[in-house]
Design a protein around this motif. Structure first.
Motif, PDB file in Angstrom:
ATOM      1  N   ASN A  21      -6.935   1.156  30.042  1.00 42.85           N
ATOM      2  CA  ASN A  21      -6.784   2.452  30.695  1.00 42.85           C
ATOM      3  C   ASN A  21      -7.659   3.440  29.938  1.00 42.85           C
ATOM      4  OD1 ASN A  21      -6.022   4.861  31.849  1.00 42.85           O
ATOM      5  ND2 ASN A  21      -3.820   4.528  31.592  1.00 42.85           N
ATOM      6  N   PRO A  22      -8.681   4.012  30.549  1.00 44.97           N
ATOM      7  CA  PRO A  22      -9.604   4.869  29.814  1.00 44.97           C
ATOM      8  C   PRO A  22      -9.059   6.275  29.515  1.00 44.97           C
ATOM      9  CG  PRO A  22     -10.261   4.744  32.098  1.00 44.97           C
ATOM     10  CD  PRO A  22      -9.099   3.824  31.938  1.00 44.97           C
ATOM     11  N   PHE A  23      -7.810   6.581  29.905  1.00 48.71           N
ATOM     12  CA  PHE A  23      -7.272   7.919  29.707  1.00 48.71           C
ATOM     13  C   PHE A  23      -6.156   7.938  28.665  1.00 48.71           C
ATOM     14  CE2 PHE A  23      -8.898   7.966  34.062  1.00 48.71           C
ATOM     15  CZ  PHE A  23      -9.732   9.067  33.991  1.00 48.71           C
ATOM     16  N   ILE A  24      -6.172   8.975  27.838  1.00 42.51           N
ATOM     17  CA  ILE A  24      -5.053   9.297  26.950  1.00 42.51           C
ATOM     18  C   ILE A  24      -4.467  10.579  27.515  1.00 42.51           C
ATOM     19  CG2 ILE A  24      -4.352   9.950  24.634  1.00 42.51           C
ATOM     20  CD1 ILE A  24      -6.808   8.421  23.595  1.00 42.51           C
ATOM     21  N   ARG A  25      -3.228  10.514  28.009  1.00 37.47           N
ATOM     22  CA  ARG A  25      -2.607  11.677  28.653  1.00 37.47           C
ATOM     23  C   ARG A  25      -1.553  12.272  27.732  1.00 37.47           C
ATOM     24  NH1 ARG A  25      -3.630   8.225  32.941  1.00 37.47           N
ATOM     25  NH2 ARG A  25      -4.782   9.184  34.654  1.00 37.47           N
ATOM     26  N   VAL A  26      -1.626  13.602  27.568  1.00 40.24           N
ATOM     27  CA  VAL A  26      -0.692  14.346  26.723  1.00 40.24           C
ATOM     28  C   VAL A  26      -0.190  15.524  27.526  1.00 40.24           C
ATOM     29  CG1 VAL A  26      -0.442  15.660  24.589  1.00 40.24           C
ATOM     30  CG2 VAL A  26      -1.927  13.671  24.646  1.00 40.24           C
ATOM     31  N   GLY A  27       1.090  15.867  27.358  1.00 40.04           N
ATOM     32  CA  GLY A  27       1.664  17.029  28.047  1.00 40.04           C
ATOM     33  C   GLY A  27       1.256  18.324  27.368  1.00 40.04           C
ATOM     34  N   ASN A  28       2.172  18.931  26.635  1.00 41.00           N
ATOM     35  CA  ASN A  28       1.942  20.217  25.968  1.00 41.00           C
ATOM     36  C   ASN A  28       1.839  20.015  24.466  1.00 41.00           C
ATOM     37  OD1 ASN A  28       2.264  21.587  28.470  1.00 41.00           O
ATOM     38  ND2 ASN A  28       4.479  21.386  28.236  1.00 41.00           N
ATOM     39  N   ILE A  29       0.901  20.713  23.850  1.00 39.93           N
ATOM     40  CA  ILE A  29       0.747  20.686  22.399  1.00 39.93           C
ATOM     41  C   ILE A  29       0.980  22.103  21.895  1.00 39.93           C
ATOM     42  CG2 ILE A  29      -0.812  20.252  20.474  1.00 39.93           C
ATOM     43  CD1 ILE A  29      -2.343  18.313  22.302  1.00 39.93           C
ATOM     44  N   ASN A  30       1.974  22.291  21.010  1.00 38.25           N
ATOM     45  CA  ASN A  30       2.264  23.590  20.400  1.00 38.25           C
ATOM     46  C   ASN A  30       2.039  23.486  18.903  1.00 38.25           C
ATOM     47  OD1 ASN A  30       3.114  24.829  22.832  1.00 38.25           O
ATOM     48  ND2 ASN A  30       5.092  23.795  22.634  1.00 38.25           N
ATOM     49  N   ILE A  31       1.166  24.346  18.363  1.00 35.79           N
ATOM     50  CA  ILE A  31       0.800  24.308  16.947  1.00 35.79           C
ATOM     51  C   ILE A  31       1.116  25.664  16.335  1.00 35.79           C
ATOM     52  CG2 ILE A  31      -1.097  23.983  15.326  1.00 35.79           C
ATOM     53  CD1 ILE A  31      -2.488  22.402  17.636  1.00 35.79           C
ATOM     54  N   ILE A  32       1.798  25.668  15.187  1.00 33.34           N
ATOM     55  CA  ILE A  32       2.091  26.931  14.497  1.00 33.34           C
ATOM     56  C   ILE A  32       0.831  27.464  13.827  1.00 33.34           C
ATOM     57  CG2 ILE A  32       3.404  27.992  12.624  1.00 33.34           C
ATOM     58  CD1 ILE A  32       5.644  25.972  13.271  1.00 33.34           C
ATOM     59  N   GLY A  72      -9.976  14.781  21.940  1.00 28.77           N
ATOM     60  CA  GLY A  72     -11.190  14.096  22.338  1.00 28.77           C
ATOM     61  C   GLY A  72     -11.591  13.108  21.259  1.00 28.77           C
ATOM     62  N   ASN A  73     -12.729  12.529  21.436  1.00 31.39           N
ATOM     63  CA  ASN A  73     -13.239  11.533  20.492  1.00 31.39           C
ATOM     64  C   ASN A  73     -14.082  12.204  19.424  1.00 31.39           C
ATOM     65  OD1 ASN A  73     -12.441   8.951  21.868  1.00 31.39           O
ATOM     66  ND2 ASN A  73     -13.540   9.968  23.527  1.00 31.39           N
ATOM     67  N   LYS A 118      -6.783  13.732  28.215  1.00 29.66           N
ATOM     68  CA  LYS A 118      -6.357  14.727  29.194  1.00 29.66           C
ATOM     69  C   LYS A 118      -5.120  15.425  28.634  1.00 29.66           C
ATOM     70  CE  LYS A 118      -7.318  13.644  33.597  1.00 29.66           C
ATOM     71  NZ  LYS A 118      -6.994  13.090  34.911  1.00 29.66           N
ATOM     72  N   VAL A 119      -5.216  16.746  28.434  1.00 29.80           N
ATOM     73  CA  VAL A 119      -4.122  17.541  27.880  1.00 29.80           C
ATOM     74  C   VAL A 119      -3.757  18.612  28.887  1.00 29.80           C
ATOM     75  CG1 VAL A 119      -3.409  19.060  25.995  1.00 29.80           C
ATOM     76  CG2 VAL A 119      -4.894  17.119  25.525  1.00 29.80           C
ATOM     77  N   LYS A 120      -2.452  18.731  29.187  1.00 30.68           N
ATOM     78  CA  LYS A 120      -1.999  19.731  30.148  1.00 30.68           C
ATOM     79  C   LYS A 120      -2.182  21.139  29.578  1.00 30.68           C
ATOM     80  CE  LYS A 120       2.000  21.115  32.854  1.00 30.68           C
ATOM     81  NZ  LYS A 120       3.410  20.838  33.145  1.00 30.68           N
ATOM     82  N   SER A 121      -1.694  21.393  28.346  1.00 32.91           N
ATOM     83  CA  SER A 121      -1.876  22.706  27.712  1.00 32.91           C
ATOM     84  C   SER A 121      -1.843  22.547  26.203  1.00 32.91           C
ATOM     85  CB  SER A 121      -0.792  23.692  28.161  1.00 32.91           C
ATOM     86  OG  SER A 121       0.454  23.338  27.604  1.00 32.91           O
TER      87      SER A 121
END
Length: 135
Positions: A80-91, A102-103, A7-10
């Motif tokens: 816990n079946p969830f991997i939670r991440v906040g924001n990912i910013n990639i150049i 995802g897998n 689960k990724v917020k953005s």
């Protein structure tokens, strides 16, 4: 098949180029291949250059993939079946690379680059004759 949910917020990426992948969601197989000829030429005029990948051995050689003969014993526990991440910013994502949310079952990536620099020979310095009148 897969036992975790991401689960990724953005997610934000400025650039995805040259056989790269941004995979959102589960996938079984990703295969990326990038071949590049990078030509640097110092010239006042720019014309087309007829260069083919087949002209260079780096693009013909088979890839050596070492065999793993070591036994691997593994066990997994996913309470816990969830991997939670906040924001990912990639150049940038470039040259046969992957950003995966995802897998992924299997990934095979290859990138081969041949750098060519065409630098002109130095112009021989012209000898200047010095006359006795020049001081």
């Amino acid at each position: 098949m897969f036992s975790r949910i991401s689960k990724v917020k953005s997610i934000l990426s400025d650039t995805v180029s040259f056989c790269s992948t941004m995979q959102i969601g589960d996938t079984s197989y990703i295969d990326g291949n990038a071949l590049a000829l990078a030509v640097q030429k110092k010239s006042e005029t720019f014309g087309s250059i007829d260069i083919q990948f087949e002209d260079y051995n780096v693009f013909k050689r088979p890839i050596y993939l070492p065999r793993l003969y070591e036994p691997v014993n593994s066990s997994f526990s996913n309470p816990n079946p969830f991997i939670r991440v906040g924001n990912i910013n990639i150049i940038g994502i470039s040259s046969s690379s992957v950003v995966g949310v995802g897998n992924v079952g299997h990934i095979r990536m290859e990138s081969r680059v041949k750098h060519i620099r065409q630098i002109p020979k130095k112009v021989e310095e012209q000898s200047i004759e010095v006359s006795p009148n020049n001081t």
